[in-house]
Design an enzyme around this catalytic site. Structure first.
Site, PDB file in Angstrom:
ATOM      1  CG  ASP A  16      -2.117   0.886   1.074  1.00  0.00           C
ATOM      2  OD1 ASP A  16      -2.840   1.094   2.065  1.00  0.00           O
ATOM      3  OD2 ASP A  16      -2.326   1.399  -0.051  1.00  0.00           O
ATOM      4  CG  HIS A  33      -0.059   1.757  -9.522  1.00  0.00           C
ATOM      5  ND1 HIS A  33      -0.311   1.489  -8.182  1.00  0.00           N
ATOM      6  CD2 HIS A  33      -1.119   2.484  -9.960  1.00  0.00           C
ATOM      7  CE1 HIS A  33      -1.481   2.025  -7.837  1.00  0.00           C
ATOM      8  NE2 HIS A  33      -1.986   2.625  -8.903  1.00  0.00           N
ATOM      9  CG  LEU A 127       9.092 -17.572  -3.573  1.00  0.00           C
ATOM     10  CD1 LEU A 127       8.790 -17.552  -2.081  1.00  0.00           C
ATOM     11  CD2 LEU A 127       9.755 -16.265  -3.999  1.00  0.00           C
TER      12      LEU A 127
END
Ligand SMILES: CC(C)CCOP(=O)(O)OP(=O)(O)O
Ligand SMILES: [Mg+2]
Length: 239
Positions: A16, A33, A127
């Protein structure tokens, strides 16, 4: 410092602060972004390096659809560009990508790209990156309940079969063997869950970072990991 042998298995992140980061620089949200996507690439690399098994990130919530069309369209193209540009790297590094959320609202081209990338990386086991896109924790629980209710109605399962394990299998995090985050990080100073994972966070340690997501780098991640390792997780027992 932190101990590399006491790493959390599953880290979840609410990324955020992108728009505030951009605003501070008199840039459009899209620049925030873009910067945020660089933060995510760095975090994926750190998680793989330190042997963390699952990283789940909140990339776009179901509520984010109400944002300006220009910003939503930009984010959709950013997701496509990032999956395309990272796919070979994931194959090389043994990273599996899974996407959870209501994909029906995504552009068809992005839906195709996601299913291809999931297929291409499904056997990678170093991962697992789970990206929540158009995701809602409450919706996830609703769809699991509906699936279970229909199976009971059709006699596929009995009422007494309905338990925590079955719900875990029906939630969208059934794509991983470690569905319960050990550590949840939220950046930008906000201290709320925002309808992210809900069921899965039952015993998760929360860490709230002041840094805006584009500024969340190695030093900030180390701070969260050190805090996590100080915690005494008791799962309800007395100290
Ligand atoms: C889509 C989501 C990852 C964007 C996170 O940053 P944000 O746009 O909510 O930024 P702000 O909280 O600063 O408005
Ligand atoms: Mg925000």
């Amino acid at each position: 410092g932190f101990r590399e042998d006491m790493m959390p298995k599953h880290v979840a992140v609410i990324m955020d602060g992108n728009a505030r980061w951009a605003k501070l620089r008199s840039l459009p949200a899209s620049a925030g972004h873009e910067a945020g996507s660089r933060s995510l690439r760095e975090l994926v690399e750190l998680c793989a390096h330190w042997g963390i098994r699952v990283l789940t990130v909140f990339a776009f919530s179901y509520d984010n659809w109400i944002r300006p069309k220009v910003e939503v369209d930009f984010l959709m193209t950013l997701f496509e560009r990032e999956i395309k540009s990272q796919l070979q790297n994931f194959v090389r590094e043994g990273i599996r990508i899974s996407v959870i959320g209501d994909s029906s609202k995504l552009p068809k081209s992005l839906q195709k790209l996601i299913s291809d990338a999931e297929e291409t990386t499904k056997d990678n086991s170093r991962l697992q990156l789970i990206v929540a896109v158009s995701y809602s924790g409450k919706y996830d629980i609703v769809q699991a309940c509906k699936s279970i209710a229909s199976k009971v109605k059709d006699g596929v399962i009995q009422l007494e079969d309905v338990g925590e394990g079955l719900i875990e299998q029906e939630l969208e995090t059934n794509c991983t063997e470690f569905p319960y985050p050990d550590l949840l990080i939220r950046t930008s100073g906000e201290q709320r869950v925002s309808n992210f994972l809900l069921w899965q966070l039952a015993y998760t340690e929360f860490f709230f970072a002041e840094a805006l997501w584009p500024d969340f780098g190695k030093a900030e991640f180390v701070e969260a990991l050190e805090s996590f390792q100080q915690r005494q997780r008791r799962y309800g027992a007395r100290r």
